[in-house]
Scaffold this active site. Structure first.
Site, PDB file in Angstrom:
ATOM      1  N   GLY A  12       0.959  -1.134  -0.016  1.00 35.13           N
ATOM      2  CA  GLY A  12       0.054   0.047  -0.069  1.00 35.13           C
ATOM      3  C   GLY A  12       0.871   1.362  -0.016  1.00 35.13           C
ATOM      4  O   GLY A  12       0.344   2.199   0.463  1.00 35.13           O
ATOM      5  N   SER A  13       1.994   1.244  -0.419  1.00 35.33           N
ATOM      6  CA  SER A  13       3.054   2.417  -0.544  1.00 35.33           C
ATOM      7  C   SER A  13       2.180   3.493  -1.417  1.00 35.33           C
ATOM      8  O   SER A  13       2.249   4.695  -1.118  1.00 35.33           O
ATOM      9  CB  SER A  13       4.455   2.033  -0.590  1.00 35.33           C
ATOM     10  OG  SER A  13       4.412   1.486  -2.202  1.00 35.33           O
ATOM     11  N   ASN A  14       1.817   2.762  -2.564  1.00 33.19           N
ATOM     12  CA  ASN A  14       1.178   3.993  -3.322  1.00 33.19           C
ATOM     13  C   ASN A  14      -0.197   4.461  -3.075  1.00 33.19           C
ATOM     14  O   ASN A  14      -0.492   5.625  -3.105  1.00 33.19           O
ATOM     15  CB  ASN A  14       0.861   3.080  -4.823  1.00 33.19           C
ATOM     16  CG  ASN A  14       2.190   3.564  -5.786  1.00 33.19           C
ATOM     17  OD1 ASN A  14       2.620   4.674  -5.816  1.00 33.19           O
ATOM     18  ND2 ASN A  14       2.549   2.437  -6.476  1.00 33.19           N
ATOM     19  N   LEU A  87      -7.012  -9.540 -12.322  1.00 28.06           N
ATOM     20  CA  LEU A  87      -7.727  -8.964 -13.477  1.00 28.06           C
ATOM     21  C   LEU A  87      -9.020  -8.324 -13.146  1.00 28.06           C
ATOM     22  O   LEU A  87      -9.822  -8.968 -12.486  1.00 28.06           O
ATOM     23  CB  LEU A  87      -7.800  -9.997 -14.395  1.00 28.06           C
ATOM     24  CG  LEU A  87      -8.499  -9.580 -15.856  1.00 28.06           C
ATOM     25  CD1 LEU A  87      -7.345  -8.663 -16.790  1.00 28.06           C
ATOM     26  CD2 LEU A  87      -8.693 -10.983 -16.804  1.00 28.06           C
ATOM     27  N   ILE A  88      -9.514  -7.324 -13.941  1.00 31.05           N
ATOM     28  CA  ILE A  88     -10.882  -6.663 -13.513  1.00 31.05           C
ATOM     29  C   ILE A  88     -11.919  -7.340 -14.546  1.00 31.05           C
ATOM     30  O   ILE A  88     -11.776  -7.250 -15.776  1.00 31.05           O
ATOM     31  CB  ILE A  88     -10.767  -5.110 -13.739  1.00 31.05           C
ATOM     32  CG1 ILE A  88      -9.538  -4.511 -12.929  1.00 31.05           C
ATOM     33  CG2 ILE A  88     -12.126  -4.499 -13.523  1.00 31.05           C
ATOM     34  CD1 ILE A  88      -9.696  -4.545 -11.463  1.00 31.05           C
ATOM     35  N   ASN A 102      -4.770   2.055 -13.794  1.00 33.45           N
ATOM     36  CA  ASN A 102      -3.932   1.244 -13.281  1.00 33.45           C
ATOM     37  C   ASN A 102      -2.769   2.051 -13.536  1.00 33.45           C
ATOM     38  O   ASN A 102      -2.328   2.681 -14.506  1.00 33.45           O
ATOM     39  CB  ASN A 102      -3.903  -0.075 -13.939  1.00 33.45           C
ATOM     40  CG  ASN A 102      -2.768  -1.133 -13.355  1.00 33.45           C
ATOM     41  OD1 ASN A 102      -2.871  -1.139 -12.066  1.00 33.45           O
ATOM     42  ND2 ASN A 102      -2.327  -1.812 -14.082  1.00 33.45           N
ATOM     43  N   HIS A 104       1.374   0.723 -14.145  1.00 30.52           N
ATOM     44  CA  HIS A 104       2.136  -0.730 -14.546  1.00 30.52           C
ATOM     45  C   HIS A 104       3.695  -0.192 -14.444  1.00 30.52           C
ATOM     46  O   HIS A 104       4.173   0.902 -14.887  1.00 30.52           O
ATOM     47  CB  HIS A 104       1.907  -1.141 -15.705  1.00 30.52           C
ATOM     48  CG  HIS A 104       2.684  -2.274 -16.140  1.00 30.52           C
ATOM     49  ND1 HIS A 104       2.212  -3.548 -15.629  1.00 30.52           N
ATOM     50  CD2 HIS A 104       3.475  -2.689 -16.873  1.00 30.52           C
ATOM     51  CE1 HIS A 104       2.867  -4.591 -16.076  1.00 30.52           C
ATOM     52  NE2 HIS A 104       3.864  -4.032 -16.840  1.00 30.52           N
TER      53      HIS A 104
END
Length: 188
Positions: A12-14, A87-88, A102, A104
């Site tokens: 969860g750093s982002n 995957l969504i 997202n 990447h």
């Protein structure tokens, strides 16, 4: 008030970086964080940040679609995948067209797709002796890493760089540019 919902699978750093970026912006609310990993460190980060964090199962996400129903109730302006590895499903993409993004850790279309996340990407970049890497922020569609690109930022990769060195450079780009891209999208 613009509402953001975040999805994460790991540390969860982002997520923390995004929350801190918008903390003093009264026109943006981080409504919730969703995680598919009951052991993810993002749960502890959310507790410290006083952000609602909800753990869900594969069944809730894919079969009974209870996560989708919760998202519809929240009515987010943007759904941000910040280190989310599943995957969504198409139902989500159809319910929130051009509202799911997202990040990447590579310059797509290179090094994208199933299994290409985190350290796997950085190792591939080094193994293939790439001269640059970076980040790609993109819209989400029904396929891994194939949605339309919103923004890319690059970093140089030297012959002496290890996968860890590349990861450090890419993380710096994520922390700097991901919140800005989100802000820009919300202001459109």
């Amino acid at each position: 008030m613009k509402k953001i919902v975040l999805f994460a699978s790991g540390s969860g750093s982002n997520v923390e970086n995004i929350v801190n970026f918008f903390q003093k912006n009264s026109s943006v609310e981080i409504t919730a964080v969703f995680t598919n990993n009951p052991k993810a460190f993002v749960i502890e980060r959310c507790a410290k940040l006083n952000i609602r964090c909800q753990v869900f199962s594969r069944k809730d996400f894919r079969e009974n679609l209870s996560v989708l129903e919760e998202l519809k109730a929240i009515k987010p302006d943007l759904i941000v995948l910040a280190g989310f590895l599943w995957l969504i499903p198409a139902e989500y993409v159809q319910a929130f067209p051009n509202k799911i993004i997202n990040i990447h850790p590579a310059l797509l279309p290179k090094y994208g797709g199933k299994g290409m996340y985190g350290q796997h990407v950085h190792e591939a970049v080094v193994d293939n002796q790439e001269s640059e890497s970076g980040i790609t922020i993109h819209y989400v569609n029904e396929h891994y890493d194939e949605g339309n690109i919103i923004r890319q930022e690059k970093c140089l990769v030297s012959n002496s760089d290890t996968a860890d060195d590349v990861a450090t450079k890419v993380h710096a780009l994520e922390y700097e540019y991901f919140p800005i891209a989100i802000k820009d999208l919300l202001e459109l």
